[in-house]
Design an enzyme around this catalytic site. Structure first.
Site, PDB file in Angstrom:
ATOM      1  N   ARG A 212       0.138  -6.142   6.852  1.00  0.00           N
ATOM      2  CA  ARG A 212       1.242  -5.818   6.150  1.00  0.00           C
ATOM      3  C   ARG A 212       1.394  -6.920   5.491  1.00  0.00           C
ATOM      4  NH1 ARG A 212       5.317  -2.693   4.447  1.00  0.00           N
ATOM      5  NH2 ARG A 212       5.380  -0.851   5.569  1.00  0.00           N
TER       6      ARG A 212
ATOM      7  N   ASN B 205      -6.950   2.512 -10.633  1.00  0.00           N
ATOM      8  CA  ASN B 205      -7.287   4.340 -10.726  1.00  0.00           C
ATOM      9  C   ASN B 205      -5.510   4.540 -11.312  1.00  0.00           C
ATOM     10  OD1 ASN B 205      -9.484   5.399  -9.539  1.00  0.00           O
ATOM     11  ND2 ASN B 205      -8.500   4.994  -6.690  1.00  0.00           N
ATOM     12  N   VAL B 206      -4.616   3.287 -10.945  1.00  0.00           N
ATOM     13  CA  VAL B 206      -3.673   3.768 -11.134  1.00  0.00           C
ATOM     14  C   VAL B 206      -3.075   3.015 -12.841  1.00  0.00           C
ATOM     15  CG1 VAL B 206      -1.046   3.353 -11.023  1.00  0.00           C
ATOM     16  CG2 VAL B 206      -1.864   3.645  -8.999  1.00  0.00           C
ATOM     17  N   GLY B 207      -3.991   2.241 -13.069  1.00  0.00           N
ATOM     18  CA  GLY B 207      -3.430   1.450 -14.206  1.00  0.00           C
ATOM     19  C   GLY B 207      -4.301   2.753 -15.622  1.00  0.00           C
TER      20      GLY B 207
ATOM     21  N   HIS C 214      10.784   2.941  -0.525  1.00  0.00           N
ATOM     22  CA  HIS C 214       9.443   3.309  -1.267  1.00  0.00           C
ATOM     23  C   HIS C 214       8.752   2.965   0.538  1.00  0.00           C
ATOM     24  CE1 HIS C 214       6.292   5.401  -3.098  1.00  0.00           C
ATOM     25  NE2 HIS C 214       5.456   4.193  -2.620  1.00  0.00           N
TER      26      HIS C 214
ATOM     27  N   ARG D 103       6.801  14.103  -4.681  1.00  0.00           N
ATOM     28  CA  ARG D 103       6.780  14.767  -3.243  1.00  0.00           C
ATOM     29  C   ARG D 103       7.261  15.534  -2.976  1.00  0.00           C
ATOM     30  NH1 ARG D 103       3.683   8.935  -2.144  1.00  0.00           N
ATOM     31  NH2 ARG D 103       1.899  10.108  -3.486  1.00  0.00           N
TER      32      ARG D 103
ATOM     33  N   ASN E 199       1.950  -2.131  -4.646  1.00  0.00           N
ATOM     34  CA  ASN E 199       2.975  -2.815  -3.217  1.00  0.00           C
ATOM     35  C   ASN E 199       2.695  -3.292  -2.429  1.00  0.00           C
ATOM     36  OD1 ASN E 199       3.998   0.030  -2.121  1.00  0.00           O
ATOM     37  ND2 ASN E 199       1.660   1.512  -2.357  1.00  0.00           N
TER      38      ASN E 199
HETATM   39  N1  NAD Z   1       4.622   2.419  -6.331  1.00  0.00           N
HETATM   40  C1  NAD Z   1       4.080   3.438  -6.138  1.00  0.00           C
HETATM   41  O1  NAD Z   1       4.478   4.761  -5.685  1.00  0.00           O
HETATM   42  C2  NAD Z   1       2.476   2.969  -6.022  1.00  0.00           C
HETATM   43  C3  NAD Z   1       1.936   4.193  -5.845  1.00  0.00           C
HETATM   44  C4  NAD Z   1       0.133   4.440  -5.786  1.00  0.00           C
HETATM   45  C5  NAD Z   1       0.042   3.084  -5.655  1.00  0.00           C
HETATM   46  N2  NAD Z   1       0.388   1.758  -5.536  1.00  0.00           N
HETATM   47  C6  NAD Z   1       0.254   0.588  -5.677  1.00  0.00           C
HETATM   48  O2  NAD Z   1      -0.110   0.565  -7.184  1.00  0.00           O
HETATM   49  C7  NAD Z   1      -1.611  -1.101  -6.875  1.00  0.00           C
HETATM   50  C8  NAD Z   1      -2.482  -0.283  -7.646  1.00  0.00           C
HETATM   51  O3  NAD Z   1      -3.188   0.991  -7.130  1.00  0.00           O
HETATM   52  P1  NAD Z   1      -4.567   1.211  -7.298  1.00  0.00           P
HETATM   53  O4  NAD Z   1      -4.821   2.412  -6.496  1.00  0.00           O
HETATM   54  O5  NAD Z   1      -4.973   1.733  -8.989  1.00  0.00           O
HETATM   55  O6  NAD Z   1      -5.615  -0.312  -6.636  1.00  0.00           O
HETATM   56  P2  NAD Z   1      -7.196  -0.237  -7.737  1.00  0.00           P
HETATM   57  O7  NAD Z   1      -7.539  -1.133  -6.575  1.00  0.00           O
HETATM   58  O8  NAD Z   1      -7.623   1.325  -7.981  1.00  0.00           O
HETATM   59  O9  NAD Z   1      -6.882  -1.179  -8.785  1.00  0.00           O
HETATM   60  C9  NAD Z   1      -6.275  -2.247  -9.056  1.00  0.00           C
HETATM   61  C10 NAD Z   1      -6.743  -2.923  -9.983  1.00  0.00           C
HETATM   62  O10 NAD Z   1      -5.792  -4.184  -9.702  1.00  0.00           O
HETATM   63  C11 NAD Z   1      -7.186  -5.031 -10.585  1.00  0.00           C
HETATM   64  N3  NAD Z   1      -6.180  -6.946 -10.609  1.00  0.00           N
HETATM   65  C12 NAD Z   1      -6.299  -7.599  -9.407  1.00  0.00           C
HETATM   66  N4  NAD Z   1      -5.952  -8.620  -9.921  1.00  0.00           N
HETATM   67  C13 NAD Z   1      -5.614  -8.597 -10.695  1.00  0.00           C
HETATM   68  C14 NAD Z   1      -4.635  -9.393 -12.236  1.00  0.00           C
HETATM   69  N5  NAD Z   1      -4.300 -11.097 -11.678  1.00  0.00           N
HETATM   70  N6  NAD Z   1      -5.197  -9.595 -13.538  1.00  0.00           N
HETATM   71  C15 NAD Z   1      -4.904  -7.896 -13.585  1.00  0.00           C
HETATM   72  N7  NAD Z   1      -6.074  -6.881 -12.742  1.00  0.00           N
HETATM   73  C16 NAD Z   1      -5.833  -7.552 -11.283  1.00  0.00           C
HETATM   74  C17 NAD Z   1      -8.643  -4.948  -9.707  1.00  0.00           C
HETATM   75  O11 NAD Z   1      -9.493  -5.060 -10.269  1.00  0.00           O
HETATM   76  C18 NAD Z   1      -8.414  -3.036  -9.753  1.00  0.00           C
HETATM   77  O12 NAD Z   1      -8.927  -2.950 -11.021  1.00  0.00           O
HETATM   78  C19 NAD Z   1      -1.475  -1.383  -4.874  1.00  0.00           C
HETATM   79  O13 NAD Z   1      -0.571  -2.163  -5.043  1.00  0.00           O
HETATM   80  C20 NAD Z   1      -0.807   0.244  -4.393  1.00  0.00           C
HETATM   81  O14 NAD Z   1      -0.602   0.535  -3.313  1.00  0.00           O
HETATM   82  C21 NAD Z   1       2.008   2.059  -5.649  1.00  0.00           C
END
Ligand code: NAD
Length: 308
Positions: free
Chosen positions: A86, A10-12, A173, A149, A118
């Site tokens: 955690r 989602n984020v990427g 965070h 936020r 995270n």
């Molecule tokens: N810092 C912040 O403010 C913040 C905000 C939102 C989410 N996050 C964190 O960001 C991370 C991703 O969130 P998301 O919602 O996109 O999760 P998501 O599950 O939608 O996406 C994570 C992706 O990482 C991939 N992945 C796993 N191992 C991998 C590797 N070795 N190489 C490449 N890709 C790999 C997975 O296949 C998956 O598609 C989580 O840890 C979440 O907690 C942080």
């Protein structure tokens, strides 16, 4: 400029879309899940004609494609799931980030790395140590999202435009974040001058709980629209190199009287990454709460270093 985004969840994927549409550079999107990054990049490419934009985006499972990147954004990893402690999350994500960090180190030794995975403050420290990069070239996105936020909640509570708000959040965070009413301005007045104590407490509590509120509403996964906007803002500041100050998770080496942890502070960002850590004039109460926030990270860090 070559910008790689690792993790096409989602984020990427939203980050890749925002960066491509902002014409930030050539984008590489990488994910271990078969076909995920390729499918999303082809879809993003198809939007070019409608948008009238000639951006370049490539999706792949091959981390080798990040070679020579100027900026790498790490969003790979798990979000916490029901039944997961955690510690489980820490262990899983540090395993993933170890592998990713070693690839970055060998394939793009000059890159600036933005950590998103995270638990953010611990993962930023971990990536800094595993890559061995200069402390100015590894930073985490966290407190700028918290500030967004905070600003949004203030805007809603007082029915003012978000454009009239300058919000400041520092610290970890997570639950121990520190929204700063004395450093947050609405129409030029500080929040402390603008609202009474009870109202400020309500706004601060809503800010701290916002991430959990979104997770509970979604039922699965966590936030991605505002996080991807916050990542794109950081990338833009680095690419443009105009010295914009944005809150980010940075390695402290004595600033604020704190050493050897990564925590959210205002940073002047530029072409070299963190150009300066801005030291705010904190009240004694704010300084002591910031120290508590730092101590909470230090405790967790000890746990992480024991596990790996
Ligand atoms: N810092 C912040 O403010 C913040 C905000 C939102 C989410 N996050 C964190 O960001 C991370 C991703 O969130 P998301 O919602 O996109 O999760 P998501 O599950 O939608 O996406 C994570 C992706 O990482 C991939 N992945 C796993 N191992 C991998 C590797 N070795 N190489 C490449 N890709 C790999 C997975 O296949 C998956 O598609 C989580 O840890 C979440 O907690 C942080």
């Amino acid at each position: 400029m070559k910008i790689s985004v690792i993790g096409a969840g989602n984020v990427g994927s939203l980050t890749a879309m925002r960066l491509a549409q902002a014409n930030a550079g050539d984008i590489v999107l990488v994910d271990v899940a078969k076909g995920l990054a390729l499918g999303k990049s082809l879809d993003l490419e198809d939007a070019r004609w409608i948008l009238g934009l000639d951006y370049n985006i490539k999706g792949t499972e091959d981390i080798g494609e990040i070679k020579g990147s100027d900026i790498v954004v790490i969003t790979a990893g798990l979000a916490r799931r029901p039944g997961m402690t955690r510690e489980d999350l820490l262990l899983k994500n540090s395993q993933i980030l170890k592998e990713v960090s070693l690839s970055i180190k060998s394939l793009c030794p000059e890159a600036i790395v933005i950590v998103v995975t995270n638990p953010l403050d611990l993962m930023t420290y971990f990536v800094l140590k595993v890559t061995g990069f200069d402390k100015r070239r590894v930073l985490g996105m966290g407190v700028s999202l918290d500030a967004a936020r905070f600003a949004n909640i203030i805007a809603s509570e007082f029915s003012v435009s978000v454009k009239e708000i300058e919000a400041m959040v520092i610290g970890s965070h997570g639950e121990a974040m520190l929204p700063l009413p004395g450093q947050t301005k609405i129409k030029g007045l500080t929040l402390s001058e603008f609202a009474d104590k009870d109202k400020i407490e309500l706004i601060v509590n809503k800010t701290v709980k916002r991430g959990a509120e979104i997770v509970a509403a979604l039922g699965t996964g966590s936030a991605f629209f505002a996080p991807s906007a916050a990542i794109a803002e950081i990338v833009d500041a680095i690419v443009k190199g105009e010295g914009k100050v944005i809150g980010a998770c940075a390695y402290l080496d004595g600033e604020y009287g704190i050493k050897d942890i990564c925590i959210g502070v205002p940073c002047r960002l530029g072409r070299n990454g963190i150009e300066e850590i801005v030291e705010l004039n904190l009240s004694s109460e704010e300084a002591s709460r910031f120290k508590d926030s730092a101590d909470s990270i230090r405790q967790l860090l000890k746990g992480l270093l024991c596990m790996i």
